[in-house]
Design an enzyme around this catalytic site. Structure first.
Site, PDB file in Angstrom:
ATOM      1  N   ASP A 192       2.601   3.185   2.836  1.00 18.65           N
ATOM      2  CA  ASP A 192       1.550   4.198   2.615  1.00 18.65           C
ATOM      3  C   ASP A 192       2.106   5.524   2.102  1.00 18.65           C
ATOM      4  O   ASP A 192       1.711   5.995   1.040  1.00 18.65           O
ATOM      5  CB  ASP A 192       0.711   4.405   3.886  1.00 18.65           C
ATOM      6  CG  ASP A 192      -0.647   5.043   3.603  1.00 18.65           C
ATOM      7  OD1 ASP A 192      -0.981   5.254   2.425  1.00 18.65           O
ATOM      8  OD2 ASP A 192      -1.387   5.323   4.566  1.00 18.65           O
ATOM      9  N   GLN A 197      -9.683   9.668  -4.576  1.00 21.48           N
ATOM     10  CA  GLN A 197      -9.292  10.337  -3.325  1.00 21.48           C
ATOM     11  C   GLN A 197     -10.365  11.296  -2.798  1.00 21.48           C
ATOM     12  O   GLN A 197     -10.568  11.416  -1.598  1.00 21.48           O
ATOM     13  CB  GLN A 197      -7.979  11.116  -3.550  1.00 21.48           C
ATOM     14  CG  GLN A 197      -7.545  12.019  -2.418  1.00 21.48           C
ATOM     15  CD  GLN A 197      -6.921  11.286  -1.256  1.00 21.48           C
ATOM     16  OE1 GLN A 197      -5.773  10.874  -1.301  1.00 21.48           O
ATOM     17  NE2 GLN A 197      -7.690  11.094  -0.194  1.00 21.48           N
ATOM     18  N   HIS A 209       0.848  -1.209   0.000  1.00 21.28           N
ATOM     19  CA  HIS A 209       0.000   0.000   0.000  1.00 21.28           C
ATOM     20  C   HIS A 209       0.874   1.246   0.000  1.00 21.28           C
ATOM     21  O   HIS A 209       1.529   1.559   0.992  1.00 21.28           O
ATOM     22  CB  HIS A 209      -0.912  -0.003   1.234  1.00 21.28           C
ATOM     23  CG  HIS A 209      -1.896   1.120   1.232  1.00 21.28           C
ATOM     24  ND1 HIS A 209      -3.253   0.918   1.101  1.00 21.28           N
ATOM     25  CD2 HIS A 209      -1.733   2.473   1.315  1.00 21.28           C
ATOM     26  CE1 HIS A 209      -3.874   2.087   1.123  1.00 21.28           C
ATOM     27  NE2 HIS A 209      -2.971   3.044   1.248  1.00 21.28           N
ATOM     28  N   GLU A 269     -10.732   4.172   7.388  1.00 24.35           N
ATOM     29  CA  GLU A 269      -9.522   4.820   7.925  1.00 24.35           C
ATOM     30  C   GLU A 269      -9.974   5.960   8.825  1.00 24.35           C
ATOM     31  O   GLU A 269      -9.929   7.134   8.476  1.00 24.35           O
ATOM     32  CB  GLU A 269      -8.611   5.332   6.796  1.00 24.35           C
ATOM     33  CG  GLU A 269      -7.248   5.772   7.333  1.00 24.35           C
ATOM     34  CD  GLU A 269      -6.338   6.380   6.286  1.00 24.35           C
ATOM     35  OE1 GLU A 269      -6.751   6.496   5.115  1.00 24.35           O
ATOM     36  OE2 GLU A 269      -5.211   6.748   6.647  1.00 24.35           O
ATOM     37  N   HIS A 312      -9.275   1.832   0.382  1.00 27.16           N
ATOM     38  CA  HIS A 312      -9.081   2.479   1.673  1.00 27.16           C
ATOM     39  C   HIS A 312     -10.415   2.280   2.397  1.00 27.16           C
ATOM     40  O   HIS A 312     -11.454   2.703   1.893  1.00 27.16           O
ATOM     41  CB  HIS A 312      -8.832   3.968   1.493  1.00 27.16           C
ATOM     42  CG  HIS A 312      -7.461   4.305   1.002  1.00 27.16           C
ATOM     43  ND1 HIS A 312      -7.012   3.967  -0.240  1.00 27.16           N
ATOM     44  CD2 HIS A 312      -6.439   4.958   1.615  1.00 27.16           C
ATOM     45  CE1 HIS A 312      -5.775   4.404  -0.379  1.00 27.16           C
ATOM     46  NE2 HIS A 312      -5.393   5.006   0.723  1.00 27.16           N
ATOM     47  N   HIS A 357       1.423   5.436  -2.046  1.00 28.09           N
ATOM     48  CA  HIS A 357       0.927   6.509  -2.934  1.00 28.09           C
ATOM     49  C   HIS A 357       2.134   7.145  -3.605  1.00 28.09           C
ATOM     50  O   HIS A 357       2.736   8.083  -3.050  1.00 28.09           O
ATOM     51  CB  HIS A 357       0.160   7.560  -2.134  1.00 28.09           C
ATOM     52  CG  HIS A 357      -1.073   7.039  -1.484  1.00 28.09           C
ATOM     53  ND1 HIS A 357      -2.339   7.234  -2.001  1.00 28.09           N
ATOM     54  CD2 HIS A 357      -1.240   6.279  -0.366  1.00 28.09           C
ATOM     55  CE1 HIS A 357      -3.226   6.634  -1.222  1.00 28.09           C
ATOM     56  NE2 HIS A 357      -2.582   6.043  -0.225  1.00 28.09           N
TER      57      HIS A 357
HETATM   58 FE   FE2 Z   1      -3.343   5.154   1.535  1.00 29.51          FE
END
Ligand code: FE2
Length: 430
Positions: free
Chosen positions: A308, A151, A56, A212, A209, A58
């Protein structure tokens, strides 16, 4: 004549020292090897492992720390707002430049497979195009799997559905989502249903996701498990973060974990980020926020760890070292039992490979010779020391090296070397 023999290897989970023979980029034999090779490496009984897998990440936002300014609250939501401002100023070349730099950091630390979410909120999809280019450019050295990540919300953001479908048409591998960021719980559940249908229709994997948040009532993982089962997507779906599970009522969790099991979901925790971002609204005691890794593993659910973020609006630190991630996961999850420590190492290696479905992965005969030689004796030492990655090999070729670390007491200091271990590499193998 063989291409390469790596002699005196200590494989993870094995006690015997073995040699590994490599031809045409593949492992062809493991054991005592008496043949000769064009090249040889002496692993000196150090740990030889398949590469680290980051399940995971970005890549589109990495190495943007401080732009346009610091995340003062340290929260997920301020990070999302900062990224929203920043991404309007980015272009394909700028994203690629940062991404390629980051990929080299990852490779040098022995990570040769990364699942990266990529933001699809901009209708021009600059991040998608940039990371598709980077995926192709880095292919000889690094496997990158891309997740179409809405996102700004899948239902909350008007153009997200169109953009997501375009991203998939362009070749993005996995369907993403962010149900806890939709306007309501109901819309979150609806987004999961729609995204699962898209993935089922296209034969794709899913990685959302999911939950979270510190809100114990954030239960989108339940819908994700249910839709996975209903559409027959077992084994193809991952829930990322799952931090609300940290705060959930224990009775509810006793029902939820079997549901996750039944749907064969993969769970991905991001220890560095979870411990940093969660609990920000708490007084003391502050919650740790990481999902219930120990309990999920005990239930035989495949749990992987991700990094992440590295130096972005959500996390100011990091060098992309998956052993740092595993070390943090071990501490936050209080996983100090021998088997638990081995499980933390697996969370950044074999469990990640399972999540990403990397069919060429593993130190086995017939598999691609992707290997890392670490300056330590076993997995627990690897977690303890986060040692030098002496060699990183891709398909039998050395692609990165680090010199062994051997600190010494300065002779003029007056310290007696024997009373002060000169090296952190003293062997405490169990
Ligand atoms: Fe993430």
């Amino acid at each position: 004549m063989l291409d390469l023999i790596i002699r005196n290897c200590k494989l993870a989970g094995e006690s015997k020292i073995v040699d590994i023979a490599i031809n045409d980029g593949k492992i062809i034999s493991i054991g005592r090897i008496y043949e000769k090779a064009a090249n040889e490496i002496d692993a000196l009984s150090n740990l030889v492992t398949p590469p680290f897998v980051d399940s995971h990440f970005h890549i589109d936002s990495t190495l943007t720390f401080g732009r346009p300014r610091m995340n003062q609250s340290g929260t997920l939501l301020e990070g999302i707002n900062l990224w929203k401002e920043l991404k309007t100023t980015l272009n394909i070349d700028e994203i690629k430049k940062r991404a390629l730099k980051f990929c080299r950091w990852a490779i040098a630390r022995g990570t040769l497979a990364i699942r990266s979410h990529v933001d699809i909120s901009d209708p021009e999809l600059p991040a998608v195009q940039a990371l598709i280019d980077v995926r192709k450019e880095m292919k000889p050295w690094l496997d990158i799997q891309l997740v179409a990540f809405p996102q700004d919300g899948f239902l909350r953001h008007e153009e997200a559905k169109k953009n997501l479908l375009t991203a998939l048409d362009m070749g993005v591998d996995v369907v993403g989502g962010i149900p806890h960021y939709e306007r309501t719980m109901e819309e979150g559940a609806e987004s999961i249903k729609q995204l699962c249908l898209i993935a089922a229709g296209r034969g794709l994997k899913i990685d959302m996701h999911c939950d979270e948040t510190d809100d114990p009532m954030s239960r989108h993982i339940e819908t994700l498990a249910c839709e996975t089962k209903r559409l027959g997507l077992e084994g193809r779906v991952a829930g990322s973060h799952l931090t609300s599970m940290h705060s959930m009522d224990n009775y509810y969790v006793s029902k939820l974990i079997p549901l996750i099991c039944e749907a064969e979901l993969h769970a991905i925790a991001n220890p560095l980020i979870n411990i940093t971002i969660q609990g920000r609204h708490d007084n003391y005691p502050k919650r740790r926020g990481m999902t219930r890794v120990k309990e999920l593993m005990e239930a035989k659910i495949n749990v992987a760890f991700g990094h992440d973020c590295v130096m972005d609006p959500w996390y100011p630190l990091g060098s992309h070292d998956m052993l740092e991630v595993a070390n943090m996961g071990l501490h936050v999850g209080q996983m100090t039992g021998i088997e638990e420590m081995h499980n933390c190492f697996a969370a950044v290696t074999t469990n990640g490979a399972k999540t990403l479905n990397l069919t060429h992965y593993g130190p086995e005969v017939g598999k691609q010779a992707d290997l890392v030689i670490l300056q330590c004796r076993d997995e627990i030492e690897a977690l303890r020391l986060r040692p030098a990655r002496l060699y990183v090999l891709r398909a039998g070729k050395i692609i990165a090296r680090t010199n062994p670390v051997n600190p010494e007491i300065f002779p003029q200091s007056g310290l007696e070397a024997e009373n002060f271990p000169p090296s952190s590499q003293e062997n405490f193998c169990i």
